[in-house]
Write a protein that holds these residues in place. Structure first.
Motif, PDB file in Angstrom:
ATOM      1  N   THR A  48       5.813   9.541   7.161  1.00 34.17           N
ATOM      2  CA  THR A  48       6.374   9.212   8.466  1.00 34.17           C
ATOM      3  C   THR A  48       7.884   9.078   8.346  1.00 34.17           C
ATOM      4  O   THR A  48       8.381   8.317   7.501  1.00 34.17           O
ATOM      5  CB  THR A  48       5.778   7.886   9.003  1.00 34.17           C
ATOM      6  N   GLU A  75       0.801  -1.217   0.000  1.00 35.56           N
ATOM      7  CA  GLU A  75       0.000   0.000   0.000  1.00 35.56           C
ATOM      8  C   GLU A  75       0.838   1.273   0.000  1.00 35.56           C
ATOM      9  O   GLU A  75       0.319   2.348  -0.236  1.00 35.56           O
ATOM     10  CB  GLU A  75      -0.933  -0.004   1.217  1.00 35.56           C
ATOM     11  N   THR A 131       2.683   6.952   2.670  1.00 34.26           N
ATOM     12  CA  THR A 131       1.470   6.201   2.374  1.00 34.26           C
ATOM     13  C   THR A 131       0.458   7.191   1.804  1.00 34.26           C
ATOM     14  O   THR A 131       0.682   8.404   1.865  1.00 34.26           O
ATOM     15  CB  THR A 131       0.893   5.544   3.645  1.00 34.26           C
ATOM     16  N   PRO A 132      -0.652   6.708   1.279  1.00 31.63           N
ATOM     17  CA  PRO A 132      -1.670   7.653   0.806  1.00 31.63           C
ATOM     18  C   PRO A 132      -2.170   8.591   1.913  1.00 31.63           C
ATOM     19  O   PRO A 132      -2.624   9.688   1.637  1.00 31.63           O
ATOM     20  CB  PRO A 132      -2.794   6.751   0.300  1.00 31.63           C
ATOM     21  N   GLU A 133      -2.034   8.169   3.174  1.00 30.01           N
ATOM     22  CA  GLU A 133      -2.555   8.956   4.292  1.00 30.01           C
ATOM     23  C   GLU A 133      -1.539   9.867   4.958  1.00 30.01           C
ATOM     24  O   GLU A 133      -1.909  10.864   5.574  1.00 30.01           O
ATOM     25  CB  GLU A 133      -3.126   8.026   5.392  1.00 30.01           C
ATOM     26  N   ALA A 134      -0.232   9.523   4.901  1.00 29.64           N
ATOM     27  CA  ALA A 134       0.729  10.252   5.733  1.00 29.64           C
ATOM     28  C   ALA A 134       2.161  10.076   5.241  1.00 29.64           C
ATOM     29  O   ALA A 134       2.462   9.172   4.466  1.00 29.64           O
ATOM     30  CB  ALA A 134       0.629   9.754   7.174  1.00 29.64           C
TER      31      ALA A 134
END
Length: 150
Positions: free
Chosen positions: A111, A73, A106-109
């Motif tokens: 890190t 992902e 990631t698509p969200e964040a």
């Protein structure tokens, strides 16, 4: 090449096996790490505290099952060795430690992390293979690694 040099090279190559770039083939643990882990051993212990469930895998295949979904992902993962590797070797066992930094997108964040990794290697007829792994990860403040991987 000495055993220490072989293990140091393998540990560094192992770190960069975790790199992911846009357009890479779907992540397959055995395809990427087949030369590093002892997939036939019944006495592995593999642990990474970056796994939210803090599982200890006792086979290489089970360890791959922990990481394949997350790495499939990811948009990208970039790594750099920060310290080491430091290697001790005796007979058919060797231990190596190094520290790396990584940016995981990631698509969200995004890190940023710093991880200390310790691997125990066993000499097998197929070469040196990982039989123990322990990774300790610190999530860094957002933006710590800005500019490091551009």
């Amino acid at each position: 090449m000495t055993t220490e040099q072989v293990i140091a090279d393998r540990h560094v190559r192992w770190v960069f096996g975790w790199d992911r770039r846009a357009g890479d083939a779907p992540f397959g643990f055995r395809r990427v790490f087949g030369e590093f882990y002892d997939f036939d051993s019944a006495d592995l212990r593999l642990y990474d505290d970056f796994d939210p469930e803090h599982r200890v895998a006792t086979t290489a295949a089970a360890y791959g099952e922990i990481w394949e979904p997350a790495f499939r992902e990811m948009v990208s993962a970039h790594h750099a060795v920060d310290d080491g590797p430091h290697v001790l070797a005796s007979g058919d066992l060797a231990a190596s430690t190094l520290r790396f930094v990584a940016r995981i997108v990631t698509p969200e964040a995004v890190t940023d992390i710093r991880t200390t990794t310790s691997l125990v290697w066993r000499g097998t007829p197929d070469g040196w293979r990982i039989v123990r792994e322990h990774n300790s990860t610190e999530v860094l403040p957002a933006g710590t690694l800005d500019g490091r991987f551009d």
